[in-house]
Structure formats: structure tokens, C-alpha cells
Motif scaffolding. Structure first.
Motif, PDB file in Angstrom:
ATOM      1  N   GLN A  70      29.200 -39.432 -29.600  1.00 20.05           N
ATOM      2  CA  GLN A  70      29.695 -38.353 -28.432  1.00 20.05           C
ATOM      3  C   GLN A  70      31.402 -38.300 -28.651  1.00 20.05           C
ATOM      4  O   GLN A  70      31.718 -37.192 -28.655  1.00 20.05           O
ATOM      5  CB  GLN A  70      29.351 -38.694 -27.209  1.00 20.05           C
ATOM      6  N   MET A  71      31.883 -39.570 -28.859  1.00 18.25           N
ATOM      7  CA  MET A  71      33.375 -39.320 -28.975  1.00 18.25           C
ATOM      8  C   MET A  71      33.831 -38.600 -30.408  1.00 18.25           C
ATOM      9  O   MET A  71      34.695 -37.934 -30.315  1.00 18.25           O
ATOM     10  CB  MET A  71      33.906 -40.852 -29.054  1.00 18.25           C
ATOM     11  N   LEU A  72      32.834 -38.807 -31.466  1.00 15.41           N
ATOM     12  CA  LEU A  72      33.310 -38.305 -32.715  1.00 15.41           C
ATOM     13  C   LEU A  72      32.883 -36.664 -32.433  1.00 15.41           C
ATOM     14  O   LEU A  72      33.619 -35.760 -32.861  1.00 15.41           O
ATOM     15  CB  LEU A  72      32.283 -38.702 -33.858  1.00 15.41           C
ATOM     16  N   LEU A  73      31.929 -36.429 -31.620  1.00 16.19           N
ATOM     17  CA  LEU A  73      31.728 -34.976 -31.412  1.00 16.19           C
ATOM     18  C   LEU A  73      32.920 -34.222 -30.408  1.00 16.19           C
ATOM     19  O   LEU A  73      33.172 -32.989 -30.865  1.00 16.19           O
ATOM     20  CB  LEU A  73      30.426 -34.732 -30.286  1.00 16.19           C
ATOM     21  N   VAL A  74      33.630 -35.134 -29.803  1.00 19.79           N
ATOM     22  CA  VAL A  74      34.803 -34.535 -28.950  1.00 19.79           C
ATOM     23  C   VAL A  74      35.821 -34.252 -29.992  1.00 19.79           C
ATOM     24  O   VAL A  74      36.458 -33.141 -29.996  1.00 19.79           O
ATOM     25  CB  VAL A  74      35.293 -35.432 -27.973  1.00 19.79           C
ATOM     26  N   ALA A  75      36.009 -35.171 -30.891  1.00 16.40           N
ATOM     27  CA  ALA A  75      36.881 -34.842 -32.173  1.00 16.40           C
ATOM     28  C   ALA A  75      36.378 -33.624 -32.954  1.00 16.40           C
ATOM     29  O   ALA A  75      37.226 -32.656 -33.146  1.00 16.40           O
ATOM     30  CB  ALA A  75      37.145 -35.933 -32.985  1.00 16.40           C
ATOM     31  N   GLY A  76      35.258 -33.672 -33.098  1.00 18.07           N
ATOM     32  CA  GLY A  76      34.810 -32.071 -33.663  1.00 18.07           C
ATOM     33  C   GLY A  76      34.964 -30.888 -32.877  1.00 18.07           C
ATOM     34  O   GLY A  76      35.323 -29.866 -33.515  1.00 18.07           O
ATOM     35  N   ILE A  77      34.763 -31.087 -31.373  1.00 22.49           N
ATOM     36  CA  ILE A  77      35.067 -29.802 -30.719  1.00 22.49           C
ATOM     37  C   ILE A  77      36.694 -29.416 -30.775  1.00 22.49           C
ATOM     38  O   ILE A  77      36.982 -28.434 -31.065  1.00 22.49           O
ATOM     39  CB  ILE A  77      34.848 -30.284 -29.273  1.00 22.49           C
ATOM     40  N   ALA A  78      37.518 -30.634 -30.675  1.00 15.11           N
ATOM     41  CA  ALA A  78      38.834 -30.300 -31.183  1.00 15.11           C
ATOM     42  C   ALA A  78      39.300 -29.578 -32.494  1.00 15.11           C
ATOM     43  O   ALA A  78      40.015 -28.599 -32.515  1.00 15.11           O
ATOM     44  CB  ALA A  78      39.633 -31.616 -30.844  1.00 15.11           C
ATOM     45  N   PHE A  79      38.405 -30.290 -33.386  1.00 18.73           N
ATOM     46  CA  PHE A  79      38.630 -29.670 -34.677  1.00 18.73           C
ATOM     47  C   PHE A  79      38.390 -28.274 -34.868  1.00 18.73           C
ATOM     48  O   PHE A  79      39.013 -27.459 -35.449  1.00 18.73           O
ATOM     49  CB  PHE A  79      38.023 -30.563 -35.565  1.00 18.73           C
ATOM     50  N   SER A 110      39.491 -22.410 -35.309  1.00 22.34           N
ATOM     51  CA  SER A 110      39.445 -21.166 -34.748  1.00 22.34           C
ATOM     52  C   SER A 110      40.791 -20.440 -34.477  1.00 22.34           C
ATOM     53  O   SER A 110      41.030 -19.354 -34.956  1.00 22.34           O
ATOM     54  CB  SER A 110      38.499 -21.171 -33.465  1.00 22.34           C
ATOM     55  N   PHE A 111      41.811 -21.306 -34.055  1.00 20.91           N
ATOM     56  CA  PHE A 111      43.171 -20.717 -33.798  1.00 20.91           C
ATOM     57  C   PHE A 111      43.828 -20.516 -35.266  1.00 20.91           C
ATOM     58  O   PHE A 111      44.505 -19.609 -35.225  1.00 20.91           O
ATOM     59  CB  PHE A 111      43.936 -21.507 -32.956  1.00 20.91           C
ATOM     60  N   LYS A 112      43.615 -21.264 -36.127  1.00 22.54           N
ATOM     61  CA  LYS A 112      44.267 -21.354 -37.581  1.00 22.54           C
ATOM     62  C   LYS A 112      43.575 -20.140 -37.919  1.00 22.54           C
ATOM     63  O   LYS A 112      44.377 -19.469 -38.951  1.00 22.54           O
ATOM     64  CB  LYS A 112      43.913 -22.758 -38.186  1.00 22.54           C
ATOM     65  N   TYR A 113      42.476 -19.879 -37.851  1.00 25.36           N
ATOM     66  CA  TYR A 113      41.865 -18.610 -38.574  1.00 25.36           C
ATOM     67  C   TYR A 113      42.537 -17.259 -37.987  1.00 25.36           C
ATOM     68  O   TYR A 113      42.405 -16.532 -38.989  1.00 25.36           O
ATOM     69  CB  TYR A 113      40.336 -18.652 -38.227  1.00 25.36           C
ATOM     70  N   LEU A 114      42.832 -17.305 -36.666  1.00 23.92           N
ATOM     71  CA  LEU A 114      43.507 -16.228 -36.228  1.00 23.92           C
ATOM     72  C   LEU A 114      45.113 -16.297 -36.367  1.00 23.92           C
ATOM     73  O   LEU A 114      45.961 -15.573 -35.782  1.00 23.92           O
ATOM     74  CB  LEU A 114      43.097 -16.217 -34.755  1.00 23.92           C
ATOM     75  N   ASN A 115      45.685 -17.324 -37.327  1.00 24.42           N
ATOM     76  CA  ASN A 115      46.783 -17.466 -37.779  1.00 24.42           C
ATOM     77  C   ASN A 115      47.811 -17.816 -36.446  1.00 24.42           C
ATOM     78  O   ASN A 115      48.933 -17.546 -36.056  1.00 24.42           O
ATOM     79  CB  ASN A 115      47.462 -16.063 -38.134  1.00 24.42           C
ATOM     80  N   TYR A 116      47.260 -18.698 -35.580  1.00 24.22           N
ATOM     81  CA  TYR A 116      47.838 -19.166 -34.505  1.00 24.22           C
ATOM     82  C   TYR A 116      47.851 -21.063 -34.681  1.00 24.22           C
ATOM     83  O   TYR A 116      47.224 -21.470 -33.648  1.00 24.22           O
ATOM     84  CB  TYR A 116      47.394 -18.914 -33.282  1.00 24.22           C
ATOM     85  N   LYS A 117      48.259 -21.282 -35.795  1.00 19.88           N
ATOM     86  CA  LYS A 117      48.067 -22.551 -36.052  1.00 19.88           C
ATOM     87  C   LYS A 117      48.834 -23.537 -35.143  1.00 19.88           C
ATOM     88  O   LYS A 117      48.001 -24.639 -34.799  1.00 19.88           O
ATOM     89  CB  LYS A 117      48.827 -23.175 -37.516  1.00 19.88           C
ATOM     90  N   ASN A 118      50.061 -23.476 -34.628  1.00 19.23           N
ATOM     91  CA  ASN A 118      50.495 -24.220 -33.615  1.00 19.23           C
ATOM     92  C   ASN A 118      49.956 -24.300 -32.504  1.00 19.23           C
ATOM     93  O   ASN A 118      49.653 -25.383 -31.734  1.00 19.23           O
ATOM     94  CB  ASN A 118      52.156 -24.002 -33.374  1.00 19.23           C
ATOM     95  N   THR A 119      49.593 -22.987 -32.029  1.00 19.54           N
ATOM     96  CA  THR A 119      48.585 -22.959 -30.535  1.00 19.54           C
ATOM     97  C   THR A 119      47.331 -23.554 -30.922  1.00 19.54           C
ATOM     98  O   THR A 119      46.939 -24.346 -29.927  1.00 19.54           O
ATOM     99  CB  THR A 119      48.368 -21.465 -30.382  1.00 19.54           C
ATOM    100  N   GLY A 120      46.720 -23.569 -32.035  1.00 23.82           N
ATOM    101  CA  GLY A 120      45.645 -24.356 -32.287  1.00 23.82           C
ATOM    102  C   GLY A 120      45.647 -26.038 -32.155  1.00 23.82           C
ATOM    103  O   GLY A 120      44.703 -26.583 -31.662  1.00 23.82           O
ATOM    104  N   LEU A 121      46.719 -26.568 -32.899  1.00 23.01           N
ATOM    105  CA  LEU A 121      47.068 -27.954 -32.521  1.00 23.01           C
ATOM    106  C   LEU A 121      47.290 -28.236 -31.180  1.00 23.01           C
ATOM    107  O   LEU A 121      46.660 -29.237 -30.669  1.00 23.01           O
ATOM    108  CB  LEU A 121      48.468 -28.203 -33.477  1.00 23.01           C
ATOM    109  N   GLY A 173      44.750 -30.619 -29.263  1.00 18.85           N
ATOM    110  CA  GLY A 173      45.315 -31.989 -28.575  1.00 18.85           C
ATOM    111  C   GLY A 173      44.872 -31.928 -27.102  1.00 18.85           C
ATOM    112  O   GLY A 173      44.544 -32.781 -26.537  1.00 18.85           O
ATOM    113  N   ILE A 174      45.053 -30.821 -26.241  1.00 17.80           N
ATOM    114  CA  ILE A 174      44.738 -30.656 -24.871  1.00 17.80           C
ATOM    115  C   ILE A 174      43.096 -31.066 -24.662  1.00 17.80           C
ATOM    116  O   ILE A 174      42.833 -31.736 -23.831  1.00 17.80           O
ATOM    117  CB  ILE A 174      45.308 -29.501 -24.318  1.00 17.80           C
ATOM    118  N   THR A 175      42.652 -30.333 -25.506  1.00 13.68           N
ATOM    119  CA  THR A 175      40.964 -30.616 -25.533  1.00 13.68           C
ATOM    120  C   THR A 175      40.671 -31.880 -25.718  1.00 13.68           C
ATOM    121  O   THR A 175      39.761 -32.500 -24.951  1.00 13.68           O
ATOM    122  CB  THR A 175      40.337 -29.695 -26.341  1.00 13.68           C
ATOM    123  N   SER A 176      41.065 -32.544 -26.654  1.00 15.62           N
ATOM    124  CA  SER A 176      40.723 -33.940 -26.791  1.00 15.62           C
ATOM    125  C   SER A 176      41.201 -35.073 -25.873  1.00 15.62           C
ATOM    126  O   SER A 176      40.650 -36.188 -25.360  1.00 15.62           O
ATOM    127  CB  SER A 176      41.053 -34.505 -28.193  1.00 15.62           C
TER     128      SER A 176
END
Length: 186
Positions: free
Chosen positions: A23-32, A37-48, A52-55
């Protein structure tokens, strides 16, 4: 129960430590996938930042340490969102539609509140992509995924249901019982 039953099959029945680690790995997967998703929309820094906030959210830490389906469900929803984002923004292969149908099907089997949501998702896909074949393929895969489970439950307990009819026992924490008989259960 599929998630836990796979962990139990690999690491042993009632191995709660393995489930917590998964389940901890799934949390990492959620963050990833949030980052993707943000990177795909060209918001890489916002995605990072969002990843980070999600994890670091206490909510995820709490639910990763107990045996409930919220983390697995959240992971499936985030992956579904990422796939839907890809499907809506470019002309993708049929395989992504199939994968989206399968993941939403498993998410529905985890939390039945999503039962009718793929109809709405299909309307959105068709509205933006205008590809009836891929949209119907998504729906058919979803219906087959959920329908196969409903058929299995119907065969074992005598009436169609998305749950197995034993609501007194939590469906996620007792994955071991998938091998048990459904007859004469109190």
C-alpha cells in the motif's frame, strides 16, 4: 480482494506487513501518476509539487497502515484519470481504451459507487474523440470485467450482485475467503 489475495499468494496468508508495504508503494504510484498527468499537460514543476504534497498527505499515511481499500481505489482512479487524459488529448491506440475499461472495472469492483460512471466517461470520450469503435470497446471491456464478477457471485449465491452478499465481512480484508464456499455462510 484481488489486490490482497495476490499479496497473500506471494508473501503468505495474513502477512499484514507485506500488505502495508504494497500500500505504501501504491501511494508512491499515486504520486507518480499525478506527476505524469501534470507533465503530460506541460506543467512539470506543478506536477512535482503536487506529487510531493500527495505523498506527504497524512490521509495516505493513515490508510496505508490499515487494511482498507481506499489506497488501492485511489490508485485506480488516478491511473484512470491519466489514461482518460491521454485518450482525450490525442489519437491513441485501442489498447489504452481497453486498459481504461479494465482499470475502471477493477475500481468498480473495489468500490461499487462507480458502477454507472463509465457511461459518463464513454460519453465524454465519444464527444471529444468521435470514435465509436474505441468508445464501445472501452465499454465492452468494462462490462465484461464487472459482468464476469457479477456472474461469478450469481453462480455462488443465487442472485446477481456486485458484492458477494456477505456484507458483515469486509470484502478487502478477507481476500483469503475467495477460495471458501459461499453456501451456508452466516
Amino acid at each position: 480482494p484481488f489486490f490482497v489475495s495476490v499479496i497473500y499468494a506471494v508473501f503468505g496468508i495474513q502477512n499484514l506487513t507485506a500488505v502495508k508495504i504494497a500500500q505504501m508503494l501504491l501511494v508512491a504510484g499515486i504520486a507518480f501518476f499525478i506527476y505524469l498527468s501534470f507533465k503530460y499537460l506541460n506543467y512539470k514543476n506543478t506536477g512535482l509539487a503536487a506529487a510531493g504534497i500527495t505523498s506527504a498527505m497524512p490521509y495516505f499515511g493513515y490508510y496505508a497502515s490499515i487494511m482498507m481499500s481506499e489506497i488501492f481505489f485511489a490508485f485506480l482512479i488516478v491511473v484512470s484519470f491519466y489514461l482518460l487524459l491521454r485518450i482525450l488529448s490525442e489519437n491513441v491506440k485501442l489498447s489504452l481504451h481497453i486498459l481504461l475499461g479494465l482499470i475502471l472495472g477493477v475500481a468498480t469492483l473495489t468500490k461499487s459507487a462507480l458502477l454507472l460512471s463509465p457511461l459518463f466517461v464513454a460519453l465524454i470520450i465519444f464527444y471529444f474523440r468521435r470514435d465509436l469503435r474505441k468508445t464501445l470497446c472501452f465499454l465492452v471491456v468494462y462490462i465484461l470485467c464487472v459482468g464476469a464478477w457479477i456472474g461469478y457471485v450469481n453462480k455462488n449465491i443465487g442472485h446477481p450482485s456486485i458484492t458477494e452478499g456477505r456484507l458483515d465481512v469486509h470484502i478487502y480484508t478477507r481476500a483469503k475467503r475467495s477460495a471458501l464456499s459461499y453456501k451456508n455462510q452466516a
